[in-house]
Design an enzyme around this catalytic site. Sequence first.
Site, PDB file in Angstrom:
ATOM      1  CG  HIS A 148       7.875  14.863   3.813  1.00  0.00           C
ATOM      2  ND1 HIS A 148       7.256  15.924   3.204  1.00  0.00           N
ATOM      3  CD2 HIS A 148       9.028  14.657   3.142  1.00  0.00           C
ATOM      4  CE1 HIS A 148       8.009  16.347   2.193  1.00  0.00           C
ATOM      5  NE2 HIS A 148       9.082  15.586   2.132  1.00  0.00           N
TER       6      HIS A 148
ATOM      7  CE1 TYR B 130      -1.130  18.061   2.846  1.00  0.00           C
ATOM      8  CE2 TYR B 130      -2.955  17.957   1.299  1.00  0.00           C
ATOM      9  CZ  TYR B 130      -1.889  17.351   1.936  1.00  0.00           C
ATOM     10  OH  TYR B 130      -1.599  16.039   1.679  1.00  0.00           O
TER      11      TYR B 130
ATOM     12  N   PRO C  17      -8.429  13.569  -3.566  1.00  0.00           N
ATOM     13  CG  PRO C  17      -7.282  14.804  -5.164  1.00  0.00           C
ATOM     14  CD  PRO C  17      -8.625  14.244  -4.860  1.00  0.00           C
TER      15      PRO C  17
ATOM     16  CE  LYS D 249      -5.070   8.774   4.883  1.00  0.00           C
ATOM     17  NZ  LYS D 249      -3.607   8.834   4.790  1.00  0.00           N
TER      18      LYS D 249
ATOM     19  CE1 TYR E 119      -1.699  14.354   4.620  1.00  0.00           C
ATOM     20  CE2 TYR E 119       0.416  13.431   5.314  1.00  0.00           C
ATOM     21  CZ  TYR E 119      -0.351  14.159   4.399  1.00  0.00           C
ATOM     22  OH  TYR E 119       0.251  14.659   3.261  1.00  0.00           O
TER      23      TYR E 119
HETATM   24  P1  FAD Z   1      -5.298   2.388 -11.324  1.00  0.00           P
HETATM   25  O1  FAD Z   1      -4.042   3.096 -11.011  1.00  0.00           O
HETATM   26  O2  FAD Z   1      -6.384   3.147 -11.983  1.00  0.00           O
HETATM   27  O3  FAD Z   1      -4.902   1.144 -12.217  1.00  0.00           O
HETATM   28  C1  FAD Z   1      -5.852   0.378 -12.905  1.00  0.00           C
HETATM   29  C2  FAD Z   1      -5.215  -0.252 -14.119  1.00  0.00           C
HETATM   30  O4  FAD Z   1      -6.188  -1.067 -14.773  1.00  0.00           O
HETATM   31  C3  FAD Z   1      -4.748   0.779 -15.136  1.00  0.00           C
HETATM   32  O5  FAD Z   1      -3.424   0.525 -15.517  1.00  0.00           O
HETATM   33  C4  FAD Z   1      -5.731   0.619 -16.295  1.00  0.00           C
HETATM   34  O6  FAD Z   1      -5.146   0.912 -17.544  1.00  0.00           O
HETATM   35  C5  FAD Z   1      -6.109  -0.845 -16.164  1.00  0.00           C
HETATM   36  N1  FAD Z   1      -7.410  -1.152 -16.761  1.00  0.00           N
HETATM   37  C6  FAD Z   1      -8.554  -0.410 -16.734  1.00  0.00           C
HETATM   38  N2  FAD Z   1      -9.523  -1.011 -17.398  1.00  0.00           N
HETATM   39  C7  FAD Z   1      -9.020  -2.167 -17.862  1.00  0.00           C
HETATM   40  C8  FAD Z   1      -9.550  -3.219 -18.635  1.00  0.00           C
HETATM   41  N3  FAD Z   1     -10.811  -3.188 -19.076  1.00  0.00           N
HETATM   42  N4  FAD Z   1      -8.756  -4.258 -18.937  1.00  0.00           N
HETATM   43  C9  FAD Z   1      -7.466  -4.299 -18.501  1.00  0.00           C
HETATM   44  N5  FAD Z   1      -6.898  -3.315 -17.780  1.00  0.00           N
HETATM   45  C10 FAD Z   1      -7.669  -2.277 -17.452  1.00  0.00           C
HETATM   46  N6  FAD Z   1      -4.204   9.561  -5.136  1.00  0.00           N
HETATM   47  C11 FAD Z   1      -3.525  10.213  -4.225  1.00  0.00           C
HETATM   48  O7  FAD Z   1      -3.374   9.695  -3.110  1.00  0.00           O
HETATM   49  N7  FAD Z   1      -2.981  11.446  -4.531  1.00  0.00           N
HETATM   50  C12 FAD Z   1      -3.113  12.016  -5.785  1.00  0.00           C
HETATM   51  O8  FAD Z   1      -2.599  13.095  -6.043  1.00  0.00           O
HETATM   52  C13 FAD Z   1      -3.838  11.350  -6.760  1.00  0.00           C
HETATM   53  N8  FAD Z   1      -4.015  11.874  -7.991  1.00  0.00           N
HETATM   54  C14 FAD Z   1      -4.774  11.173  -8.915  1.00  0.00           C
HETATM   55  C15 FAD Z   1      -4.994  11.691 -10.189  1.00  0.00           C
HETATM   56  C16 FAD Z   1      -5.784  10.992 -11.130  1.00  0.00           C
HETATM   57  C17 FAD Z   1      -6.023  11.587 -12.516  1.00  0.00           C
HETATM   58  C18 FAD Z   1      -6.360   9.756 -10.769  1.00  0.00           C
HETATM   59  C19 FAD Z   1      -7.226   8.987 -11.757  1.00  0.00           C
HETATM   60  C20 FAD Z   1      -6.117   9.232  -9.500  1.00  0.00           C
HETATM   61  C21 FAD Z   1      -5.329   9.927  -8.561  1.00  0.00           C
HETATM   62  N9  FAD Z   1      -5.067   9.420  -7.289  1.00  0.00           N
HETATM   63  C22 FAD Z   1      -4.364  10.099  -6.377  1.00  0.00           C
HETATM   64  C23 FAD Z   1      -5.540   8.149  -6.889  1.00  0.00           C
HETATM   65  C24 FAD Z   1      -4.462   7.064  -7.041  1.00  0.00           C
HETATM   66  O9  FAD Z   1      -3.656   7.361  -8.138  1.00  0.00           O
HETATM   67  C25 FAD Z   1      -5.222   5.781  -7.188  1.00  0.00           C
HETATM   68  O10 FAD Z   1      -5.888   5.539  -5.967  1.00  0.00           O
HETATM   69  C26 FAD Z   1      -4.346   4.582  -7.568  1.00  0.00           C
HETATM   70  O11 FAD Z   1      -3.864   4.731  -8.874  1.00  0.00           O
HETATM   71  C27 FAD Z   1      -5.163   3.298  -7.476  1.00  0.00           C
HETATM   72  O12 FAD Z   1      -4.462   2.249  -8.036  1.00  0.00           O
HETATM   73  P2  FAD Z   1      -5.219   1.068  -8.764  1.00  0.00           P
HETATM   74  O13 FAD Z   1      -4.143   0.148  -9.205  1.00  0.00           O
HETATM   75  O14 FAD Z   1      -6.298   0.570  -7.899  1.00  0.00           O
HETATM   76  O15 FAD Z   1      -5.932   1.739 -10.020  1.00  0.00           O
HETATM   77  C1  DHB Z   2       0.251  14.747  -3.429  1.00  0.00           C
HETATM   78  C2  DHB Z   2      -1.034  14.440  -3.721  1.00  0.00           C
HETATM   79  C3  DHB Z   2      -1.981  14.525  -2.732  1.00  0.00           C
HETATM   80  O1  DHB Z   2      -3.253  14.213  -3.002  1.00  0.00           O
HETATM   81  C4  DHB Z   2      -1.660  14.916  -1.453  1.00  0.00           C
HETATM   82  O2  DHB Z   2      -2.622  15.009  -0.517  1.00  0.00           O
HETATM   83  C5  DHB Z   2      -0.358  15.195  -1.162  1.00  0.00           C
HETATM   84  C6  DHB Z   2       0.605  15.110  -2.161  1.00  0.00           C
HETATM   85  C7  DHB Z   2       1.267  14.667  -4.507  1.00  0.00           C
HETATM   86  O3  DHB Z   2       0.917  14.330  -5.634  1.00  0.00           O
HETATM   87  O4  DHB Z   2       2.431  14.985  -4.242  1.00  0.00           O
END
Ligand code: FAD
Ligand code: DHB
Length: 390
Positions: A72, A201, A293, A297, A385
């Site tokens: 995009h 947005y 979100p 980022k 962005y």
């Molecule tokens: P996570 O994806 O949280 O992974 C952590 C892992 O550790 C998980 O698999 C979990 O099961 C595991 N874990 C936890 N505790 C333990 C333990 N005690 N022992 C072993 N394993 C464990 N970001 C965006 O940019 N746009 C979005 O739209 C967006 N939507 C989101 C919606 C939700 C509901 C959430 C929670 C986050 C969202 N985010 C979004 C943020 C983005 O998804 C996260 O920044 C990203 O997942 C971070 O990755 P991570 O691997 O650091 O953490």
């Molecule tokens: C999506 C999520 C976001 O937080 C964003 O800023 C743009 C797109 C998505 O899930 O597609």
Amino acid sequence: MRTQVAIIGAGPSGLLLSQLLHKAGVDCVVFERRSPEYVLSRIRAGVLEQGTVDMLEQAGVSERMRKEGLPHDGFTMAVGDTRLRIDLNGLTSGKNVMVYGQTEVTKDLMDAHEARSAQVIYEAENVTPHDFETDHPRVTYEKDGVSHEITCDFICGCDGYHGVSRTSVPKAAITEFEKVYPFGWLGILSYVKPVDHELIYANHPNGFALASMRSETLSRYYIQVPAGTDVNKWSDDAIWDELKIRLGAQAAANMETGPTIEKSIAPLRSFVSEPLRFGRMFLAGDAAHIVPPTGAKGLNLAASDIHYLSNGLIEFYGEKSSAGVDHYSQKALSRIWKAERFSWWMTSILHQFPDLGAFNARIQQSEMDYLASSHAAQVSLAENYVGLPF
Ligand code: FAD
Ligand code: DHB
């Protein structure tokens, strides 16, 4: 059991770190409390910065993304009467973002792990880091009712906001900064054609709305809802009606509607913990910080943490130098705070705040008017962005 690096959490941070370390010949084991199916069922982020795309390339997991991801080069912001296209490509001398879901990134990483029979221990219970203040850290866990222990050189806490790594650090050694917003995002996935070829947005008097996508036939939409909203109170029809109102007449006229295949609410929060290193344990990704979100980022910030951390660890083993791991916390936090600022700013212009007041409402509109009238302001938005350099 013994390994060089024990990684807690098999989300995008943990799997990307493990993949990069493996490519450099560093031995590691990943411990995940959930099943692979559960990890893949969490629908989250969708927009990848150029730097994240490059890291997936470097990790050797970019083939499907290159085929199926959607590059995009702009998006639209609509606030009040002002509708503005941000020309990401033109404003950043040729950079863009890639729309490719977090689920797909995770699946590609899981497939790469499976292909090389990597050690990822799923459904590991009571995973606990120990002795990370010493030179002999270890991790204990249970699997199928049997207790295990693994010794290692380093522990990487990639276990998300609710993980065990950050909470294992003594309170006096960690400082936490937090801002909780009085609203969340209700997100849906639906097999319908996206309303536009780019993201929209919008800030409408009823609240924020976002039109996004996962492919040309799968759409992702979000609406702002008050904190504590029960997702079951929103029928599919009510969500589509609200999206049409908030995204405006033009989008409403093009909007294809259909049954939702996923519907959930994510609370909005800004959070940073400092530092990111405690002796021989590091925190990375959501374990260390959360952004609202808006601005997409979260996942990208997890990837940039892993960039600094993997380089530091590879340097430690390859060049016998601790400079990279010693500077990890400071380098990563500098970029984290800039992403926190940007996500807070995007959130502040694009949402309806219950206690906004007349003065702040005018400021919100004037932020948008300034953006619409200033090339410099648009360049600043666009460079954030697409992602600040690592
Ligand atoms: P996570 O994806 O949280 O992974 C952590 C892992 O550790 C998980 O698999 C979990 O099961 C595991 N874990 C936890 N505790 C333990 C333990 N005690 N022992 C072993 N394993 C464990 N970001 C965006 O940019 N746009 C979005 O739209 C967006 N939507 C989101 C919606 C939700 C509901 C959430 C929670 C986050 C969202 N985010 C979004 C943020 C983005 O998804 C996260 O920044 C990203 O997942 C971070 O990755 P991570 O691997 O650091 O953490
Ligand atoms: C999506 C999520 C976001 O937080 C964003 O800023 C743009 C797109 C998505 O899930 O597609």
